[in-house]
Design a protein around this motif. Structure first.
Motif, PDB file in Angstrom:
ATOM      1  N   GLY A 135       0.641  -1.038   0.213  1.00 38.15           N
ATOM      2  CA  GLY A 135      -0.037   0.045   0.090  1.00 38.15           C
ATOM      3  C   GLY A 135       0.738   1.151  -0.008  1.00 38.15           C
ATOM      4  O   GLY A 135       0.236   2.359   0.156  1.00 38.15           O
ATOM      5  N   GLU A 136       2.067   1.295  -0.072  1.00 33.61           N
ATOM      6  CA  GLU A 136       3.069   2.324  -0.233  1.00 33.61           C
ATOM      7  C   GLU A 136       3.350   2.819  -1.837  1.00 33.61           C
ATOM      8  O   GLU A 136       3.152   1.785  -2.751  1.00 33.61           O
ATOM      9  CB  GLU A 136       4.383   1.742   0.511  1.00 33.61           C
ATOM     10  CG  GLU A 136       4.307   1.546   1.915  1.00 33.61           C
ATOM     11  CD  GLU A 136       5.279   0.780   2.226  1.00 33.61           C
ATOM     12  OE1 GLU A 136       6.449   0.265   1.566  1.00 33.61           O
ATOM     13  OE2 GLU A 136       5.759   0.619   3.670  1.00 33.61           O
ATOM     14  N   ASP A 137       3.654   4.000  -1.729  1.00 31.56           N
ATOM     15  CA  ASP A 137       4.032   4.436  -3.346  1.00 31.56           C
ATOM     16  C   ASP A 137       5.280   3.507  -3.767  1.00 31.56           C
ATOM     17  O   ASP A 137       6.179   3.469  -2.910  1.00 31.56           O
ATOM     18  CB  ASP A 137       4.550   5.870  -3.225  1.00 31.56           C
ATOM     19  CG  ASP A 137       3.284   6.675  -3.007  1.00 31.56           C
ATOM     20  OD1 ASP A 137       2.159   6.488  -3.185  1.00 31.56           O
ATOM     21  OD2 ASP A 137       3.498   8.088  -2.497  1.00 31.56           O
ATOM     22  N   ARG A 138       4.948   3.213  -5.037  1.00 35.86           N
ATOM     23  CA  ARG A 138       6.147   2.603  -5.649  1.00 35.86           C
ATOM     24  C   ARG A 138       7.322   3.281  -5.620  1.00 35.86           C
ATOM     25  O   ARG A 138       8.707   3.025  -5.537  1.00 35.86           O
ATOM     26  CB  ARG A 138       5.869   2.042  -6.871  1.00 35.86           C
ATOM     27  CG  ARG A 138       4.839   0.745  -7.087  1.00 35.86           C
ATOM     28  CD  ARG A 138       4.514   0.336  -8.229  1.00 35.86           C
ATOM     29  NE  ARG A 138       5.641  -0.060  -9.108  1.00 35.86           N
ATOM     30  CZ  ARG A 138       5.897   0.320 -10.355  1.00 35.86           C
ATOM     31  NH1 ARG A 138       5.042   1.265 -11.100  1.00 35.86           N
ATOM     32  NH2 ARG A 138       7.072  -0.160 -11.096  1.00 35.86           N
ATOM     33  N   PHE A 139       7.375   4.484  -6.015  1.00 32.35           N
ATOM     34  CA  PHE A 139       8.411   5.625  -6.118  1.00 32.35           C
ATOM     35  C   PHE A 139       7.907   6.788  -5.499  1.00 32.35           C
ATOM     36  O   PHE A 139       6.829   7.125  -5.773  1.00 32.35           O
ATOM     37  CB  PHE A 139       8.627   6.001  -7.635  1.00 32.35           C
ATOM     38  CG  PHE A 139       9.246   4.610  -8.497  1.00 32.35           C
ATOM     39  CD1 PHE A 139      10.597   4.309  -8.426  1.00 32.35           C
ATOM     40  CD2 PHE A 139       8.163   3.816  -9.197  1.00 32.35           C
ATOM     41  CE1 PHE A 139      11.047   3.312  -9.156  1.00 32.35           C
ATOM     42  CE2 PHE A 139       8.759   2.817  -9.836  1.00 32.35           C
ATOM     43  CZ  PHE A 139       9.916   2.565  -9.885  1.00 32.35           C
ATOM     44  N   THR A 140       8.785   7.385  -4.663  1.00 28.83           N
ATOM     45  CA  THR A 140       8.566   8.539  -4.146  1.00 28.83           C
ATOM     46  C   THR A 140       8.683   9.788  -5.081  1.00 28.83           C
ATOM     47  O   THR A 140       9.353   9.628  -5.959  1.00 28.83           O
ATOM     48  CB  THR A 140       9.402   8.910  -2.719  1.00 28.83           C
ATOM     49  OG1 THR A 140      10.717   9.239  -3.230  1.00 28.83           O
ATOM     50  CG2 THR A 140       9.158   7.991  -1.718  1.00 28.83           C
ATOM     51  N   GLU A 141       8.125  11.113  -4.715  1.00 29.01           N
ATOM     52  CA  GLU A 141       8.184  12.156  -5.402  1.00 29.01           C
ATOM     53  C   GLU A 141       9.850  12.462  -5.845  1.00 29.01           C
ATOM     54  O   GLU A 141      10.418  12.835  -6.785  1.00 29.01           O
ATOM     55  CB  GLU A 141       7.519  13.143  -5.122  1.00 29.01           C
ATOM     56  CG  GLU A 141       7.421  14.336  -6.162  1.00 29.01           C
ATOM     57  CD  GLU A 141       6.344  15.425  -5.773  1.00 29.01           C
ATOM     58  OE1 GLU A 141       6.530  16.405  -6.258  1.00 29.01           O
ATOM     59  OE2 GLU A 141       5.448  15.025  -5.373  1.00 29.01           O
TER      60      GLU A 141
END
Length: 158
Positions: A135-141
């Motif tokens: 449930g986490e972003d695959r890639f952060t900004e």
């Protein structure tokens, strides 16, 4: 869904690029990955050079489709040297870790589209902003910004 005489139709899986679902291409040995325009141009030019070195002109490189594709890839290629193309490929490969995996499609799209910032990258390649199994972003900004900056630096140097 039942059809005539009790026949069943197989459910058709929808293609969804934002979820990196490519239907039949994702299964079996049909999917061989994606190439950027730069990589396609290098392959085409290599074929032409091989023909010239062998002193043979093959019908493959003389077709209208080959010539039009070569013209297109030369026009829209983002880098000029095979070394730069290799450096971009390695940059995208570095983004593949146990937690995140940059798909071949995302690598090719990133290379071809040349986003100028993380927001543009997420807009053009929405799958980069997808969530992983946890449930986490695959890639952060920040990771995407770093990729954008590094790929821009590679393109600057000829």
């Amino acid at each position: 869904m039942a059809g005539p005489a009790g026949c069943y139709q197989k459910a058709v899986e929808e293609d969804d690029v934002t979820a990196l679902k490519f239907g039949d291409l994702d299964r079996g040995d049909k999917f061989n990955g994606c190439l950027s325009m730069d990589e396609v141009r290098i392959i085409q030019e290599s074929k032409i050079n091989d023909d010239e070195n062998d002193g043979v002109e093959t019908s493959t490189t003389q077709t209208r489709t080959f010539q039009k594709t070569l013209e297109y890839t030369r026009r829209f290629s983002t880098v000029r040297t095979p070394e730069q193309t290799q450096m971009l490929r390695e940059l995208y490969d570095e983004q593949t870790t146990a937690a995140t995996n940059m798909h071949e499609f995302e690598r090719a799209a990133f290379s071809n589209l040349q986003p100028q910032d993380a927001h543009e990258a997420l807009t053009l390649i929405p799958s980069l902003g997808a969530k992983n199994e946890a449930g986490e972003d695959r890639f952060t900004e920040g990771q995407i910004s770093s990729i954008v900056e590094q790929s821009a630096n590679i393109r600057k140097f000829d």
